[in-house]
Motif scaffolding. Structure first.
Motif, mmCIF file in Angstrom:
data_model
loop_
_atom_site.group_PDB
_atom_site.id
_atom_site.type_symbol
_atom_site.label_atom_id
_atom_site.label_comp_id
_atom_site.label_asym_id
_atom_site.label_seq_id
_atom_site.Cartn_x
_atom_site.Cartn_y
_atom_site.Cartn_z
ATOM 1 N N PHE A 93 -82.640 -25.916 39.824
ATOM 2 C CA PHE A 93 -81.336 -25.408 39.420
ATOM 3 C C PHE A 93 -81.321 -23.886 39.487
ATOM 4 C CE2 PHE A 93 -78.699 -23.535 36.086
ATOM 5 C CZ PHE A 93 -77.444 -23.988 36.472
ATOM 6 N N PHE A 94 -82.352 -23.252 38.931
ATOM 7 C CA PHE A 94 -82.392 -21.791 38.896
ATOM 8 C C PHE A 94 -82.550 -21.194 40.291
ATOM 9 C CE2 PHE A 94 -83.997 -22.383 34.381
ATOM 10 C CZ PHE A 94 -82.751 -22.180 33.839
ATOM 11 N N ILE A 95 -83.296 -21.857 41.144
ATOM 12 C CA ILE A 95 -83.502 -21.356 42.500
ATOM 13 C C ILE A 95 -82.240 -21.499 43.338
ATOM 14 C CG2 ILE A 95 -84.742 -21.804 44.663
ATOM 15 C CD1 ILE A 95 -87.200 -22.498 42.877
ATOM 16 N N ASN A 96 -81.557 -22.612 43.191
ATOM 17 C CA ASN A 96 -80.411 -22.907 44.045
ATOM 18 C C ASN A 96 -79.073 -22.485 43.462
ATOM 19 O OD1 ASN A 96 -82.041 -24.135 46.042
ATOM 20 N ND2 ASN A 96 -82.146 -25.988 44.791
ATOM 21 N N ASN A 97 -79.050 -22.070 42.217
ATOM 22 C CA ASN A 97 -77.809 -21.701 41.570
ATOM 23 C C ASN A 97 -77.523 -20.224 41.812
ATOM 24 O OD1 ASN A 97 -75.709 -21.132 39.798
ATOM 25 N ND2 ASN A 97 -76.487 -22.488 38.218
ATOM 26 N N PRO A 98 -76.328 -19.899 42.333
ATOM 27 C CA PRO A 98 -76.019 -18.488 42.591
ATOM 28 C C PRO A 98 -75.952 -17.663 41.307
ATOM 29 C CG PRO A 98 -74.096 -19.863 42.981
ATOM 30 C CD PRO A 98 -75.243 -20.781 42.704
ATOM 31 N N SER A 99 -75.827 -18.311 40.169
ATOM 32 C CA SER A 99 -75.790 -17.582 38.913
ATOM 33 C C SER A 99 -77.115 -17.772 38.180
ATOM 34 C CB SER A 99 -74.587 -18.066 38.120
ATOM 35 O OG SER A 99 -74.839 -18.300 36.814
ATOM 36 N N CYS A 100 -78.192 -17.516 38.871
ATOM 37 C CA CYS A 100 -79.539 -17.645 38.315
ATOM 38 C C CYS A 100 -79.701 -16.661 37.156
ATOM 39 C CB CYS A 100 -80.573 -17.348 39.405
ATOM 40 S SG CYS A 100 -82.265 -17.247 38.790
ATOM 41 N N PRO A 101 -80.243 -17.103 36.028
ATOM 42 C CA PRO A 101 -80.394 -16.199 34.889
ATOM 43 C C PRO A 101 -81.297 -15.002 35.175
ATOM 44 C CG PRO A 101 -81.357 -18.356 34.403
ATOM 45 C CD PRO A 101 -80.711 -18.451 35.735
ATOM 46 N N MET A 102 -82.282 -15.151 36.048
ATOM 47 C CA MET A 102 -83.150 -14.014 36.365
ATOM 48 C C MET A 102 -82.392 -12.951 37.160
ATOM 49 S SD MET A 102 -85.822 -14.408 34.726
ATOM 50 C CE MET A 102 -86.739 -13.028 35.334
ATOM 51 N N VAL A 103 -81.523 -13.372 38.058
ATOM 52 C CA VAL A 103 -80.712 -12.414 38.809
ATOM 53 C C VAL A 103 -79.781 -11.682 37.852
ATOM 54 C CG1 VAL A 103 -78.923 -12.181 40.579
ATOM 55 C CG2 VAL A 103 -80.881 -13.691 40.970
ATOM 56 N N ASP A 104 -79.169 -12.423 36.940
ATOM 57 C CA ASP A 104 -78.284 -11.802 35.955
ATOM 58 C C ASP A 104 -79.047 -10.794 35.087
ATOM 59 O OD1 ASP A 104 -76.233 -13.370 36.928
ATOM 60 O OD2 ASP A 104 -76.371 -14.851 35.313
ATOM 61 N N PHE A 105 -80.264 -11.164 34.658
ATOM 62 C CA PHE A 105 -81.071 -10.273 33.832
ATOM 63 C C PHE A 105 -81.448 -9.009 34.598
ATOM 64 C CE2 PHE A 105 -85.202 -8.766 32.264
ATOM 65 C CZ PHE A 105 -84.847 -8.447 30.965
ATOM 66 N N VAL A 106 -81.878 -9.182 35.833
ATOM 67 C CA VAL A 106 -82.263 -8.022 36.645
ATOM 68 C C VAL A 106 -81.068 -7.099 36.861
ATOM 69 C CG1 VAL A 106 -83.035 -7.308 38.948
ATOM 70 C CG2 VAL A 106 -84.252 -9.103 37.733
ATOM 71 N N ASN A 107 -79.886 -7.656 36.999
ATOM 72 C CA ASN A 107 -78.693 -6.821 37.144
ATOM 73 C C ASN A 107 -78.443 -5.973 35.902
ATOM 74 O OD1 ASN A 107 -78.072 -7.566 39.768
ATOM 75 N ND2 ASN A 107 -76.841 -9.304 39.107
ATOM 76 N N ILE A 108 -78.798 -6.489 34.744
ATOM 77 C CA ILE A 108 -78.625 -5.731 33.499
ATOM 78 C C ILE A 108 -79.654 -4.614 33.390
ATOM 79 C CG2 ILE A 108 -78.849 -5.872 30.974
ATOM 80 C CD1 ILE A 108 -77.645 -8.699 31.196
ATOM 81 N N VAL A 109 -80.894 -4.888 33.765
ATOM 82 C CA VAL A 109 -81.966 -3.915 33.547
ATOM 83 C C VAL A 109 -82.418 -3.235 34.831
ATOM 84 C CG1 VAL A 109 -82.795 -5.037 31.454
ATOM 85 C CG2 VAL A 109 -83.780 -5.670 33.660
ATOM 86 N N SER A 110 -81.618 -3.352 35.884
ATOM 87 C CA SER A 110 -82.016 -2.695 37.129
ATOM 88 C C SER A 110 -81.837 -1.191 36.992
ATOM 89 C CB SER A 110 -81.213 -3.238 38.306
ATOM 90 O OG SER A 110 -79.853 -2.929 38.143
ATOM 91 N N GLY A 111 -82.549 -0.487 37.772
ATOM 92 C CA GLY A 111 -82.504 0.967 37.715
ATOM 93 C C GLY A 111 -83.760 1.500 37.057
ATOM 94 N N LYS A 112 -84.144 2.651 37.490
ATOM 95 C CA LYS A 112 -85.393 3.265 37.049
ATOM 96 C C LYS A 112 -85.460 3.465 35.533
ATOM 97 C CE LYS A 112 -88.051 7.507 37.775
ATOM 98 N NZ LYS A 112 -88.127 8.756 38.540
ATOM 99 N N TRP A 113 -84.328 3.771 34.912
ATOM 100 C CA TRP A 113 -84.341 4.181 33.516
ATOM 101 C C TRP A 113 -83.864 3.118 32.542
ATOM 102 C CZ3 TRP A 113 -87.219 8.152 32.884
ATOM 103 C CH2 TRP A 113 -87.328 9.101 33.903
ATOM 104 N N ALA A 114 -83.334 2.007 33.019
ATOM 105 C CA ALA A 114 -82.722 1.018 32.131
ATOM 106 C C ALA A 114 -83.702 0.492 31.074
ATOM 107 C CB ALA A 114 -82.138 -0.138 32.944
ATOM 108 N N ILE A 115 -84.827 -0.007 31.494
ATOM 109 C CA ILE A 115 -85.779 -0.584 30.544
ATOM 110 C C ILE A 115 -86.373 0.484 29.621
ATOM 111 C CG2 ILE A 115 -88.007 -1.779 30.315
ATOM 112 C CD1 ILE A 115 -87.140 -3.562 32.646
#
Length: 119
Positions: free
Chosen positions: A11-33
């Motif tokens: 489900f997570f691999i084939n779902n376009p709304s994968c929770p890991m992709v959503d999480f990475v979008n929140i914390v992406s960028g050099k300074w976010a984390i």
């Protein structure tokens, strides 16, 4: 791996709304984390300049941009005091604090395995 785990992984691999992709979008960028983690471990009000110094070589523009993004997501609360000069303080919200175990885990992993990473 049992059938339930396999189905969840598919489900997570084939779902376009994968929770890991959503999480990475929140914390992406050099300074976010680093910003979010600093706010979490401080767990108190912190002024903009103090936060900027604690993070390191981040620019005022980048810090402002990231804090506004976190504020719009409900991870950070911004308080402006009507005084001269204006005083602005930030703190992590209860929702933002729920990321502490995840970010602690990442920090612990990096501490444990940093020497094994090759570049």
């Amino acid at each position: 791996m049992d059938t339930k785990e396999k189905n969840e992984n598919n489900f997570f691999i084939n779902n376009p709304s994968c929770p890991m992709v959503d999480f990475v979008n929140i914390v992406s960028g050099k300074w976010a984390i680093p910003i979010l983690y600093r706010l979490i471990i401080t767990n108190d009000l912190i002024r903009f300049g103090e936060l900027q110094r604690a993070i390191g070589s981040i620019t005022q523009k980048e810090l402002t941009k990231q804090l506004r993004a976190f504020e719009s997501l409900g991870l950070v609360k911004r308080t402006v005091y009507p005084e001269m000069p204006p005083r602005v303080e930030y703190c992590v919200t209860d929702l933002g604090m729920t990321l502490k175990p995840t970010l602690d885990s990442l920090a612990n992993w990096m501490t444990q395995y940093r020497d094994q990473l090759t570049s």
